[in-house]
Design a protein around this motif. Structure first.
Motif, short mmCIF file in Angstrom:
data_model
loop_
_atom_site.label_atom_id
_atom_site.label_comp_id
_atom_site.label_asym_id
_atom_site.label_seq_id
_atom_site.Cartn_x
_atom_site.Cartn_y
_atom_site.Cartn_z
N GLY A 1 116.33 12.64 84.34
CA GLY A 1 116.09 11.68 83.28
C GLY A 1 115.70 10.30 83.81
N ARG A 2 116.32 9.91 84.91
CA ARG A 2 115.97 8.62 85.52
C ARG A 2 114.53 8.63 86.02
NH1 ARG A 2 116.13 4.87 85.63
NH2 ARG A 2 116.83 3.81 87.49
N TYR B 1 118.71 13.27 79.24
CA TYR B 1 119.98 12.56 79.12
C TYR B 1 120.93 13.29 78.17
CZ TYR B 1 118.07 8.48 81.57
OH TYR B 1 117.55 7.63 82.51
N ARG B 2 120.36 13.84 77.09
CA ARG B 2 121.20 14.61 76.16
C ARG B 2 121.75 15.86 76.84
NH1 ARG B 2 117.38 13.96 70.77
NH2 ARG B 2 118.26 12.00 70.05
N GLU B 3 120.92 16.50 77.65
CA GLU B 3 121.39 17.69 78.39
C GLU B 3 122.51 17.31 79.34
OE1 GLU B 3 119.72 20.98 81.61
OE2 GLU B 3 118.32 19.63 80.61
N SER B 4 122.37 16.16 80.01
CA SER B 4 123.41 15.69 80.92
C SER B 4 124.73 15.49 80.17
CB SER B 4 122.99 14.39 81.59
OG SER B 4 124.01 13.89 82.43
N ALA C 1 124.56 7.90 81.44
CA ALA C 1 123.61 8.69 80.64
C ALA C 1 123.54 8.17 79.21
CB ALA C 1 124.02 10.16 80.65
N ALA C 2 124.70 7.84 78.62
CA ALA C 2 124.73 7.33 77.25
C ALA C 2 124.02 5.97 77.15
CB ALA C 2 126.17 7.23 76.77
N PHE C 3 124.25 5.11 78.15
CA PHE C 3 123.61 3.79 78.15
C PHE C 3 122.10 3.92 78.25
CE2 PHE C 3 121.85 0.17 80.50
CZ PHE C 3 122.22 -0.87 79.67
N ASN C 4 121.62 4.75 79.18
CA ASN C 4 120.17 4.93 79.35
C ASN C 4 119.56 5.58 78.11
OD1 ASN C 4 120.36 3.81 81.85
ND2 ASN C 4 120.26 5.74 82.98
N LEU C 5 120.29 6.51 77.50
CA LEU C 5 119.79 7.15 76.28
C LEU C 5 119.65 6.14 75.17
CD1 LEU C 5 119.01 9.70 74.75
CD2 LEU C 5 121.43 10.12 74.31
N SER C 6 120.63 5.23 75.05
CA SER C 6 120.56 4.21 73.98
C SER C 6 119.38 3.27 74.22
CB SER C 6 121.86 3.42 73.93
OG SER C 6 122.00 2.61 75.08
#
Length: 280
Positions: free
Chosen positions: A192-193, A208-211, A275-280
């Motif tokens: 994702g990164r 990110y959702r998969e993570s 992961a949650a921060f990057n997804l947001s």
């Protein structure tokens, strides 16, 4: 040796350094046992790293590193890597790494460090050659696959003509890394990164959702294991286990999250916040 390790655990670095320094001196003069002396030199280099005395740390680690055993020792080369970072990166020690690479061509740590040095110099072809040689030495080592994925990601940042192909390789090697470690959550986060780096949000979001999905699954498994153990202890055997599992499964089905105060707390490799921060 044990005394030094205890002192380092207590963060008494100056005392540990004194013990190491005196011991190395005695072993060199009265008891020329090179193997024991090298063990103490490794600890002495660690002490110097803790004190940020990089030049002396490098001086002490070179002896143990230049042996058949030391050339493949993760401890020796982890300390060497700390030193390289302290002096500004592996490029600063590239001449030494090159000479050691020729002397110990089958050393996995040295092959990786040689690849790092060439990657820092933007010599992508030479770095890939070193990493692939490390892959030949140990095709099961996950770190090698992670390094190759990182190389292709860096190359994609600099290249305009081969960017798409480089990204395909970067994702493919990251997938292999995830298979080797068995940590699908970390591999998905890293992928994702990569996608986010190149503004491919349509790929970054599901990764990110998969993570997060894999991290939640790991937590469910750990929480269920803890509850089963608690049930066996509390009910004196297996009698209470089915009811506890059913209750836990029902709470998950109803949408209740895991207890934030569950045993063990946040794991060291828990990337849920990132992961949650990057997804947001």
């Amino acid at each position: 040796l044990y005394l030094v390790k205890i002192l380092l655990e207590m963060d008494a670095v100056a005392d540990a350094f004194t013990v190491c320094d005196l011991t190395v001196t005695v072993l060199a003069r009265k008891h020329p046992n090179k193997e024991r002396r090298d063990l103490m030199k490794i600890q002495l280099a660690e002490c110097c790293c803790r004190m940020r005395d990089w030049s002396n740390a490098l001086k002490h680690i070179k002896g143990p590193a230049d042996t058949p055993e030391g050339s493949v020792s993760p401890q020796v080369w982890n300390i060497f890597t700390k030193i390289a970072i302290g002096v500004g990166g592996v490029r600063q020690t590239s001449k030494y790494i090159t000479s050691m690479r020729k002397k110990y061509p089958e050393s996995l740590p040295i092959a990786l460090l040689s690849g790092h040095a060439k990657l820092q110099a933007n010599e992508y072809g030479a770095a890939l050659g070193e990493y692939l040689d490390a892959y030949r030495i140990d095709p099961d080592e996950p770190l090698v696959k992670l390094c190759i994925s990182n190389l292709f990601t860096n190359f994609a940042c600099d290249s305009k003509h081969c960017r798409d192909l480089a990204l395909v390789h970067a994702f493919a090697w990251m997938q292999e890394y995830g298979r080797s470690t068995g940590n699908a959550a970390e591999a998905a986060y890293n992928a994702g990164r990569i996608a986010q780096q190149f503004s491919m949000q349509h790929l970054a979001v599901p990764l990110y959702r998969e993570s997060l999905y894999h991290l939640d699954a790991q937590r469910v498994e750990e929480e269920m294991r803890d509850m089963m153990e608690a049930g066996m202890q509390g009910r004196g055997g297996r009698d209470g286990t089915p009811a506890l599992v059913a209750a836990f499964s029902r709470s998950i089905a109803e949408g209740h999250g895991l207890n934030a105060n569950s045993k063990g707390g946040k794991a060291n490799n828990d990337l849920s916040r990132e992961a949650a921060f990057n997804l947001s």
